[in-house]
Every structure is written in C-alpha cells, then in structure tokens.
Scaffold this motif. Structure first.
Motif, PDB file in Angstrom:
ATOM      1  N   UNK A  17       0.794  -1.236  -0.016  1.00 38.37           N
ATOM      2  CA  UNK A  17       0.211   0.182   0.122  1.00 38.37           C
ATOM      3  C   UNK A  17       0.591   1.175  -0.107  1.00 38.37           C
ATOM      4  N   UNK A  18       2.081   1.072  -0.369  1.00 39.46           N
ATOM      5  CA  UNK A  18       2.743   2.371  -0.271  1.00 39.46           C
ATOM      6  C   UNK A  18       3.262   3.090  -1.660  1.00 39.46           C
ATOM      7  N   UNK A  19       2.477   3.557  -2.209  1.00 42.46           N
ATOM      8  CA  UNK A  19       2.583   3.920  -3.743  1.00 42.46           C
ATOM      9  C   UNK A  19       3.894   4.907  -3.874  1.00 42.46           C
ATOM     10  N   UNK A  20       4.015   5.830  -3.000  1.00 40.33           N
ATOM     11  CA  UNK A  20       4.841   6.781  -3.241  1.00 40.33           C
ATOM     12  C   UNK A  20       6.461   6.098  -3.293  1.00 40.33           C
ATOM     13  N   UNK A  21       6.731   5.108  -2.388  1.00 40.36           N
ATOM     14  CA  UNK A  21       7.884   4.356  -2.274  1.00 40.36           C
ATOM     15  C   UNK A  21       8.125   3.346  -3.673  1.00 40.36           C
ATOM     16  N   UNK A  22       6.798   2.750  -3.830  1.00 39.43           N
ATOM     17  CA  UNK A  22       6.848   2.010  -5.328  1.00 39.43           C
ATOM     18  C   UNK A  22       7.231   3.010  -6.291  1.00 39.43           C
ATOM     19  N   UNK A  23       6.915   4.099  -6.466  1.00 38.51           N
ATOM     20  CA  UNK A  23       7.165   4.902  -7.547  1.00 38.51           C
ATOM     21  C   UNK A  23       8.585   5.415  -7.535  1.00 38.51           C
ATOM     22  N   UNK A  24       9.044   5.588  -6.344  1.00 41.39           N
ATOM     23  CA  UNK A  24      10.567   5.812  -6.147  1.00 41.39           C
ATOM     24  C   UNK A  24      11.462   4.832  -6.757  1.00 41.39           C
ATOM     25  N   UNK A  25      11.168   3.610  -6.299  1.00 44.40           N
ATOM     26  CA  UNK A  25      11.863   2.533  -6.726  1.00 44.40           C
ATOM     27  C   UNK A  25      11.921   2.320  -8.268  1.00 44.40           C
ATOM     28  N   UNK A  26      10.539   2.574  -8.860  1.00 35.00           N
ATOM     29  CA  UNK A  26      10.518   2.487 -10.301  1.00 35.00           C
ATOM     30  C   UNK A  26      11.514   3.503 -10.857  1.00 35.00           C
ATOM     31  N   UNK A  27      11.355   4.729 -10.286  1.00 32.94           N
ATOM     32  CA  UNK A  27      12.265   5.655 -10.872  1.00 32.94           C
ATOM     33  C   UNK A  27      13.718   5.558 -11.006  1.00 32.94           C
ATOM     34  N   UNK A  28      14.131   4.754  -9.952  1.00 35.50           N
ATOM     35  CA  UNK A  28      15.552   4.357  -9.813  1.00 35.50           C
ATOM     36  C   UNK A  28      16.056   3.301 -10.767  1.00 35.50           C
ATOM     37  N   UNK A  29      14.975   2.258 -10.863  1.00 31.12           N
ATOM     38  CA  UNK A  29      15.309   1.435 -11.884  1.00 31.12           C
ATOM     39  C   UNK A  29      15.313   1.887 -13.190  1.00 31.12           C
ATOM     40  N   UNK A  30      14.398   2.829 -13.412  1.00 25.98           N
ATOM     41  CA  UNK A  30      14.408   3.404 -14.989  1.00 25.98           C
ATOM     42  C   UNK A  30      15.681   4.377 -15.192  1.00 25.98           C
ATOM     43  N   UNK A  31      16.211   4.827 -14.186  1.00 26.67           N
ATOM     44  CA  UNK A  31      17.517   5.453 -14.275  1.00 26.67           C
ATOM     45  C   UNK A  31      18.589   4.364 -14.647  1.00 26.67           C
ATOM     46  N   UNK A  32      18.564   3.301 -14.201  1.00 28.03           N
ATOM     47  CA  UNK A  32      19.723   2.411 -14.345  1.00 28.03           C
ATOM     48  C   UNK A  32      19.434   1.652 -15.644  1.00 28.03           C
ATOM     49  N   UNK A  33      18.203   1.537 -16.052  1.00 29.62           N
ATOM     50  CA  UNK A  33      17.931   0.909 -17.190  1.00 29.62           C
ATOM     51  C   UNK A  33      18.426   1.842 -18.556  1.00 29.62           C
ATOM     52  N   UNK A  34      18.397   3.425 -18.322  1.00 30.41           N
ATOM     53  CA  UNK A  34      19.012   3.868 -19.283  1.00 30.41           C
ATOM     54  C   UNK A  34      20.547   3.690 -19.677  1.00 30.41           C
TER      55      UNK A  34
END
Length: 395
Positions: free
Chosen positions: A256-273
């Motif tokens: 139920x922690x959407x903000x933390x989920x979004x933060x991890x997705x953003x960090x993964x996106x940065x690495x995937x670049x």
C-alpha cells in the motif's frame, strides 16, 4: 478431472472464512480490504489481486497456496509434469554428497552452455523440456564442482539451482523453490560471487512477496543491495541492482505504499537507461521494457486499473524478450481489463498470453482467477472462453 467453477480462490476464501467463523464484513475489516471487493472475489465475479490474497491469507492464518489451490495436481498429471518433480527434489538433495563416481562430467564450458540452455528453455516456457533435463545436469554440475572446485564450477551449479527455483515456482511447488534458493546460496558462497548472492536475495524476496510477508521481503532487498556493493561497478551489477529496485517496488505497492513504489521504479528506470535491454544478464530481463512492465504491475496492485491499462497500451515488448515475461505482463493486463468491465479485451489478452506461454499460463493462479471471473460475467459462455476455462481446469 477439471475443477468445478466454484473451486476458484473466492470459494476457498469463503470456506476458510466460515471455518474461522467470520462474516464477510469481519474478514474484510480485519484484512483491511473493502467489503464490496471481498464479496465480488468470493462470488468469483472479479479476480483477487495477489495483495488481497496475501492479506486474507494472513488474516485467516493460512498460506497463500491454500487459497490459490497450488500445485494444480490434476492438470500436472494430465501434462505428465508431476512425474518430473520427484527427480528434481532428489537432485536438490545431492549437494553435500561429494562427487558421484558414476558420473564423468563434461568440461566447464560445456556445462555452462548446458546451464544457459536450461535458462533459455524456461524463459521460452518450455518447462517440460527443462524439467526433464534439470536433475541430470544438477547431478553432473555437483560432481564437477566437487572434483575441480573453481569459481566457474560453483557458478554453473548455482545456475542449475536457479533453474530449479524457476521451474518449481512456475508449477506451484513453493516448498521446493525455497530449497532451491538455499542450494543457490550454498553454491554462490563457494563461488565468492556477490552478484549471484544478491540475485538470490532478490529471488528470495519474491518468495516473500508471493506469501504476503512484505516486511521480510523488504529486508531481503536491503540485504541484497548491501551484498551487491561488494561487486565491481559494471553493467552486470547495475542490472542486478535495478532488478532489486523492481522487486522493492512490487513489495511497496502490495503493502500500500505507492510513493515508495514509484521511487523504486524511477531508480530502476535511471539504471535501465545505462544498461539498455539486458535480457541475458543472469536471465533477469532487466531494462526499459521490464521497468515499464513493473510500472503497470505496481499500478494494478494499487487498484489503479485504468492507469495501468493506459500505460500498458504504450508498452512495446521487443521481439527477443522472453515469452515467460511477456505472457505474465499480458495476463496482468487481462486482470486489469476485467476489473474495468472490458471482458472482450480481457479474453483477447488471455488468449494472447496462452499462445505465448501455454505451459506457464496453464498453471498461473492469476490466469485461472481471471478466467473464472470472465465465466461468471457471461450469462452465455462463448466457445473460446469455454475452451480456455477447460484448459486451465475450470469447467
């Protein structure tokens, strides 16, 4: 024989709820889910999300597999997959017996190629072919590692244990997948490979994700991140760290922690670049596509189905992406489409997932629940849906 339509997750939830002498409202309150959602799930009208299943399992003091009904033994017997489990179980118990004098192992390079081929078979959802070959390869790799211990030999053995985890997980044998991960840790330690050790913690966190033990899963992600700090800074480490962020995102979303989920997705996106599509790096399929797929999944776990489907429509899966990952994503979209009342679109998605990965989708609890929901939503069942229902064991 196929199960009756009543034997869906909702029916099992109702059975355990009555056993605990709880009303629907009492169970919904204790599990912190809405009463209307629970009612729809118990009726089989809507598919239960993994987060809902986990919350209810914790509240009823049962395991999630008790509610999903895994493993699906009738269908496993029909596909002759049940006979392949015992040899895998026995092979996983050979780890500390030393070299088998009856086995003359191949050279290290040949064994590594064989281990990679098994990983490829699983990603292409040729589970039966992989399961037939796996026990013999585990025995051979075990003997090779004991006869000539080296980093490479132990890495190959760890890879076979990873495949054992993948197969047993897909077929619903949660007890065996835990054993396989323990063996993987044993081999990774001897290989002195922090990346393998970190990936093992990621896989372990996914086990706890499925069982609804989110706090433990988050701790394992943290341990995995710390372990990966011991590895050299390169693309391989970035891939493993990125995948851990995706696992953390799913754990946060289901808790139920959407903000933390979004933060991890953003960090993964940065690495995937930086990494690009890394389909074969430890067979994690990390990259921009996997980040996009996890973004869809985390939104669906937060019941943001419209947004999840909207984003999914923009996801373009590369042609060389593993069928197992593509099919799982499409099945996730099918569930979201059903919740939005888009039954025809949901059925089309399920058919696409089946065509991509038939052996995997037949044993996927989300697919079964979505099919059950589609059957309940139709007063007269179309032929294609009837065939799909019988195929997954609902009829």
């Amino acid at each position: 024989m196929p199960r009756h339509i009543s034997e869906h997750i909702g029916e099992r939830i109702a059975q355990y709820r009555k056993l605990r002498r709880l009303t629907q409202r009492e169970l919904a309150s204790r599990a912190s889910i809405s009463y209307s959602m629970l009612a729809k799930v118990e009726q089989g009208v809507k598919p239960a999300t993994p987060a809902v299943i986990a919350a209810i399992a914790r509240t009823l003091f049962v395991q999630t597999v008790d509610l999903t009904g895994q493993p699906y033994l009738a269908e496993l017997r029909q596909d002759e997959l049940d006979m392949l489990i015992q040899p895998i179980r026995e092979a996983l118990d050979l780890y500390d017996l030393g070299a088998d004098p009856a086995i003359a192992p191949r050279r290290a390079g040949e064994l590594r190629s064989a281990a990679d081929q098994l990983c490829h078979l699983v990603r292409e959802t040729r589970i039966k072919d992989a399961a037939r070959t796996l026990p013999g390869l585990i025995a051979e790799a075990t003997t090779a590692a004991h006869l000539a211990p080296s980093e490479d030999a132990w890495q190959v053995l760890a890879s076979t244990y990873r495949t054992a985890y993948d197969i047993t997980t897909k077929l619903g044998y949660s007890d065996l997948c835990v054993v396989a991960l323990d063996r993987m840790a044993w081999a990774a330690e001897r290989a002195s490979d922090p990346v393998l050790a970190g990936i093992r913690q990621y896989l372990r966190s996914i086990v706890y994700l499925r069982s609804g033990q989110f706090d433990l899963g988050k701790r394992l992600v943290g341990v995995g991140m710390t372990t990966l700090e011991q590895a050299g800074a390169d693309r391989v480490r970035d891939v493993a760290v990125g995948q851990l962020h995706l696992g953390a995102a799913m754990l946060a979303a289901r808790s139920g922690d959407g903000d933390t989920a979004a933060t991890h997705i953003s960090e993964a996106a940065r690495l995937s670049e930086a990494t690009g599509e890394a389909v074969r790096v430890h067979w994690l399929s990390f990259g921009p596509t996997n980040v996009a797929v996890h973004r869809v999944a985390t939104l669906a776990e937060q019941f943001k189905y419209a947004e999840a489907v909207q984003i999914a429509e923009r996801v373009r899966v590369p042609g060389d992406w593993p069928a197992s990952r593509a099919a799982a994503h499409i099945a996730e979209v099918a569930r979201a489409q059903l919740w939005l009342g888009r039954s025809e679109a949901s059925l089309r998605s399920l058919q696409e997932a089946r065509e991509l990965a038939p052996q995997q989708m037949r044993y996927h609890p989300m697919v079964r629940e979505t099919v059950a929901g589609l059957v309940s939503a139709h007063r007269s069942t179309p032929g294609t849906l009837t065939g799909l229902a019988h195929w997954v064991g609902i009829g």
